[in-house]
Scaffold this motif. Structure first.
Motif, PDB file in Angstrom:
ATOM      1  N   ARG A   1       1.838  20.311   1.666  1.00 43.25           N
ATOM      2  CA  ARG A   1       2.272  21.616   2.138  1.00 43.25           C
ATOM      3  C   ARG A   1       3.408  22.190   1.294  1.00 43.25           C
ATOM      4  O   ARG A   1       3.393  23.365   0.908  1.00 43.25           O
ATOM      5  N   ASN A   2       4.412  21.379   1.025  1.00 37.01           N
ATOM      6  CA  ASN A   2       5.560  21.882   0.271  1.00 37.01           C
ATOM      7  C   ASN A   2       5.159  22.322  -1.132  1.00 37.01           C
ATOM      8  O   ASN A   2       5.652  23.337  -1.640  1.00 37.01           O
ATOM      9  N   VAL A   3       4.258  21.569  -1.758  1.00 36.58           N
ATOM     10  CA  VAL A   3       3.838  21.908  -3.120  1.00 36.58           C
ATOM     11  C   VAL A   3       3.003  23.189  -3.115  1.00 36.58           C
ATOM     12  O   VAL A   3       3.166  24.051  -3.983  1.00 36.58           O
TER      13      VAL A   3
ATOM     14  N   ALA B   1      -7.435  25.819   4.212  1.00 37.74           N
ATOM     15  CA  ALA B   1      -6.566  26.829   4.839  1.00 37.74           C
ATOM     16  C   ALA B   1      -5.182  26.247   5.053  1.00 37.74           C
ATOM     17  O   ALA B   1      -5.028  25.042   5.296  1.00 37.74           O
ATOM     18  N   MET B   2      -4.191  27.115   4.950  1.00 37.44           N
ATOM     19  CA  MET B   2      -2.836  26.709   5.293  1.00 37.44           C
ATOM     20  C   MET B   2      -2.133  27.862   5.992  1.00 37.44           C
ATOM     21  O   MET B   2      -2.082  28.981   5.479  1.00 37.44           O
TER      22      MET B   2
ATOM     23  N   VAL C   1       0.855  -1.184   0.000  1.00 39.88           N
ATOM     24  CA  VAL C   1       0.000   0.000   0.000  1.00 39.88           C
ATOM     25  C   VAL C   1       0.892   1.235   0.000  1.00 39.88           C
ATOM     26  O   VAL C   1       1.725   1.405   0.909  1.00 39.88           O
ATOM     27  N   TYR C   2       0.722   2.079  -0.977  1.00 39.19           N
ATOM     28  CA  TYR C   2       1.580   3.263  -1.089  1.00 39.19           C
ATOM     29  C   TYR C   2       1.029   4.419  -0.270  1.00 39.19           C
ATOM     30  O   TYR C   2      -0.167   4.717  -0.305  1.00 39.19           O
ATOM     31  N   THR C   3       1.922   5.032   0.502  1.00 35.38           N
ATOM     32  CA  THR C   3       1.541   6.178   1.324  1.00 35.38           C
ATOM     33  C   THR C   3       1.139   7.331   0.413  1.00 35.38           C
ATOM     34  O   THR C   3       1.499   7.370  -0.768  1.00 35.38           O
ATOM     35  N   SER C   4       0.427   8.294   0.992  1.00 36.17           N
ATOM     36  CA  SER C   4      -0.142   9.367   0.170  1.00 36.17           C
ATOM     37  C   SER C   4       0.882  10.388  -0.296  1.00 36.17           C
ATOM     38  O   SER C   4       0.626  11.160  -1.195  1.00 36.17           O
ATOM     39  N   GLY C   5       2.055  10.425   0.312  1.00 39.79           N
ATOM     40  CA  GLY C   5       3.115  11.290  -0.195  1.00 39.79           C
ATOM     41  C   GLY C   5       2.925  12.764   0.057  1.00 39.79           C
ATOM     42  O   GLY C   5       3.030  13.572  -0.859  1.00 39.79           O
ATOM     43  N   THR C   6       2.655  13.153   1.320  1.00 38.01           N
ATOM     44  CA  THR C   6       2.471  14.571   1.631  1.00 38.01           C
ATOM     45  C   THR C   6       3.800  15.334   1.595  1.00 38.01           C
ATOM     46  O   THR C   6       3.822  16.524   1.351  1.00 38.01           O
ATOM     47  N   THR C   7       4.903  14.647   1.857  1.00 37.14           N
ATOM     48  CA  THR C   7       6.191  15.335   1.944  1.00 37.14           C
ATOM     49  C   THR C   7       7.203  14.817   0.934  1.00 37.14           C
ATOM     50  O   THR C   7       8.370  15.185   0.986  1.00 37.14           O
ATOM     51  N   GLY C   8       6.795  13.960   0.035  1.00 37.58           N
ATOM     52  CA  GLY C   8       7.727  13.419  -0.948  1.00 37.58           C
ATOM     53  C   GLY C   8       7.074  12.297  -1.721  1.00 37.58           C
ATOM     54  O   GLY C   8       5.857  12.147  -1.734  1.00 37.58           O
ATOM     55  N   ARG C   9       7.871  11.507  -2.396  1.00 34.53           N
ATOM     56  CA  ARG C   9       7.360  10.400  -3.181  1.00 34.53           C
ATOM     57  C   ARG C   9       6.721   9.344  -2.280  1.00 34.53           C
ATOM     58  O   ARG C   9       7.188   9.088  -1.175  1.00 34.53           O
ATOM     59  N   PRO C  10       5.649   8.708  -2.746  1.00 37.58           N
ATOM     60  CA  PRO C  10       5.018   7.652  -1.950  1.00 37.58           C
ATOM     61  C   PRO C  10       5.975   6.488  -1.699  1.00 37.58           C
ATOM     62  O   PRO C  10       6.843   6.194  -2.530  1.00 37.58           O
ATOM     63  N   LYS C  11       5.799   5.855  -0.561  1.00 35.83           N
ATOM     64  CA  LYS C  11       6.589   4.666  -0.227  1.00 35.83           C
ATOM     65  C   LYS C  11       5.635   3.479  -0.136  1.00 35.83           C
ATOM     66  O   LYS C  11       4.522   3.589   0.365  1.00 35.83           O
TER      67      LYS C  11
END
Length: 605
Positions: free
Chosen positions: A586-588, A497-498, A192-202
């Motif tokens: 967030r980064n994007v 919001a951010m 199951v691939y993580t959603s990738g909030t801070t980088g590529r999915p793992k």
């Protein structure tokens, strides 16, 4: 079997996820397993466990014709439905490794995942998905079979010999159940691939036992009966839904109805009338904001009654939990229940016993409204890397401020900087093709480092922050932005919001406006909602700042937003600003609006 009898399949009887299905079919072959909406007849159709076994056998026979070796990866990119489950069970029984993909994910993200796990078969929902993958077809070079479901329109003239329409791939006629592949509970079942909030999915590798323990843990926390109907709202590619909304009902013998879509959720609640719904906070927040928006149009008496019902209902809940004394105000509950709460619950189908929330923190006002009006929300906690359940609240020991107590088989403790560490039956086998990330996540003693800060009291876990998701202002003050963002978006005017301000002297916010609410707001101030200049209008800005301040009034003085940028374009999966699990990248977002953010701190806003 009476309504309140249980028929839970124990772990030693299931052993594997496909073993769980076979045992359920053996126990209750004629009970309803699934309900789905048939567009052809415009009706909800029931399918029994015995009928599901026939469907699974058809899929398993088709997979056998592909001659895939045990351990081969097979990917599916389907919307929730009977075929998702049938393919999953057939693949597991064949000794294959299932890789679920989000049906609405971006093509570039899908391409990355396919290159990483190299599936030999890809099952697409329909021809429209095949068309969407056109720009990244090179990522499919290692796939030997591509199955396209749904309507055949658009797939008939595909010039690719690997492509087969589902109806042709499955073949005709009934199929006898095939022998299942012999495998142990500790073998790899899914990636199951993580959603990738801070980088590529793992790619998270989960065994049969990992997921079975999580499903059993959910049933240990909350009662489920064979007479129950679940409403499946989250995508099955989300581990929370897959473990707790698919395998757990199967373990308990309950039926699952597949929601048509989030916009049709209200209608489906009325038609299906579910007993249980599992979801993420965003779904509950949408209900909350819709109620708040409708309240604005009601009389002062209706608003007062509504808020009084929540207050009295909440006091009633706290008294039942042993955290408050009974009050004379509770005598009002029968009247308030009839005038307010019963009508609210009727809009949710009228027979829902409990709901569960996970995947992110549930804002306190949202929990207070649902619980106060008589619908228990049990908040849970987990990670994809823990299959996912770590802890959850029981209905008779429910503290909405906490994420509950650890489930059996999971051990927790606090590490450095109060980081929550987890060890036990649900912890993943590791990351696919990524040993360094695995070693960074799981230490030598087997403790998985969640990255969440917590405190533990009375065996309940309270999440207090994220080690990495903390903004540090130039004066040294530390701010948890997610809590503030959740508070702001409880105002119906703000869709998203951010908070920004890392290393800055103060905080600012990017605010995405709700289109309908913005038009009413602008009209009230006499400005043109369609004119981009209105987003910088001084009167608009002042009113917005007042509304933001109201939402943040319970936060410390240094957690004050001093400037805002108003945006009309929503953050979506399609424009790359949300993950498939609807979390903000967030980064994007910061990269996309870098110029706007600089203006916020440069005096132009």
């Amino acid at each position: 079997m009476t309504q309140w009898n249980k028929d839970v399949i124990p772990l030693d009887a299931a052993r594997t996820l496909d073993g769980l299905f076979r045992e359920r079919v053996r126990r209750t072959p004629h009970a309803v397993a699934y309900r789905s909406f048939d567009k052809t007849s415009s009706a909800w159709l029931d399918i029994t466990w015995a009928q599901m076994a026939e469907r699974v056998a058809c899929f398993q026979a088709a997979l056998a014709r592909e001659r895939l070796p045990p351990g081969a990866r097979v990917a599916l990119m389907l919307r929730n439905g009977v075929d998702w489950m049938a393919f999953d069970q057939a693949a597991l029984a064949s000794g294959l490794v299932v890789v679920p993909l989000y049906a609405d994910d971006r093509a570039d993200n899908i391409a990355y995942i396919l290159r990483d796990c190299s599936p030999q078969l890809l099952f697409l929902h329909d021809a429209a998905q095949w068309k969407r993958l056109q720009p990244v077809r090179e990522s499919l070079s290692g796939v030997q079979r591509i199955v396209i479901g749904g309507a055949a329109r658009g797939a008939q003239n595909v010039e690719d010999e690997r492509v087969a329409l589902l109806e042709n791939w499955l073949g005709d006629g009934p199929v006898q159940a095939l022998p299942h592949h012999t495998h142990t509970s500790q073998q790899l079942a899914t990636i199951v691939y993580t959603s990738g909030t801070t980088g590529r999915p793992k790619g998270v590798m989960l065994s049969h036992h990992n997921i079975l323990n999580s499903a059993a843990g959910g049933l240990w926390l909350l009662d489920v009966y064979p007479s129950d109907v679940f409403l499946s709202v989250l995508p099955l590619s989300h581990t929370f839904e897959r473990s707790l909304g698919y395998y757990a009902p199967m373990m308990a013998g309950a039926a699952v109805a597949y929601c048509r879509s989030i916009p049709q959720l209200g209608e489906d609640l009325q038609t299906v009338r579910p007993h249980v719904m599992i979801s993420v906070p965003r779904v509950f927040e949408r209900v909350y904001m819709r109620v708040q928006s409708q309240l604005q149009k009601r009389s002062w008496l209706a608003r007062a009654l509504f808020h009084l019902a929540i207050a009295v209902g909440w006091r009633r809940f706290e008294a039942a939990q042993g955290r408050a004394r009974r009050s004379p105000a509770l005598w009002l509950w029968p009247l308030l229940e009839r005038l307010v709460a019963r009508k609210f619950l009727a809009r949710l189908g009228g027979r829902m016993r409990w709901t569960a929330s996970g995947g992110a923190a549930l804002p306190a006002p949202v929990a207070r409204m649902f619980i106060g009006l008589g619908l228990p929300i049990a908040q849970g906690y987990g990670l994809t890397e823990t299959s996912p359940l770590i802890s959850g609240n029981k209905l008779d020991d429910n503290d909405p401020a906490s994420v509950g107590v650890p489930i059996p088989g999971m051990e927790v403790r606090l590490g450095a900087n109060d980081e929550l560490l987890v060890r036990g039956a649900g912890v993943m086998l590791g990351y696919w093709n990524n040993h360094s990330a695995t070693y960074a996540m799981i230490d030598g003693e087997g403790w998985l480092h969640t990255g969440d800060q917590a405190r533990i009291a009375n065996n309940h876990i309270y999440i207090t922050g994220r080690l990495k998701d903390i903004l540090v202002l130039s004066n040294g003050e530390k701010i948890p932005p997610a809590d503030m963002e959740d508070a702001i978006t409880l105002d119906p005017l703000f869709e998203q919001a951010m908070i920004v301000g890392e290393g800055r002297p103060h905080l600012a916010a990017l605010l995405v406006l709700n289109g309908e609410q913005w038009r009413a707001f602008a009209a009230n101030l006499g400005v043109d909602a369609d004119d981009p200049a209105s987003l910088r209008n001084e009167r608009v800005r002042n009113q917005i700042m007042q509304r933001v301040a109201k939402q943040l009034q319970t936060f410390p003085g240094y957690a004050k937003v001093r400037r805002v940028a108003l945006l009309n374009e929503p953050w979506t999966i399609e424009n790359g600003l949300l993950t498939p699990t609807l979390k903000t990248k967030r980064n994007v977002v910061m990269q996309r609006y870098a110029g706007v953010i600089e203006e916020l701190f440069g005096g132009n806003y």
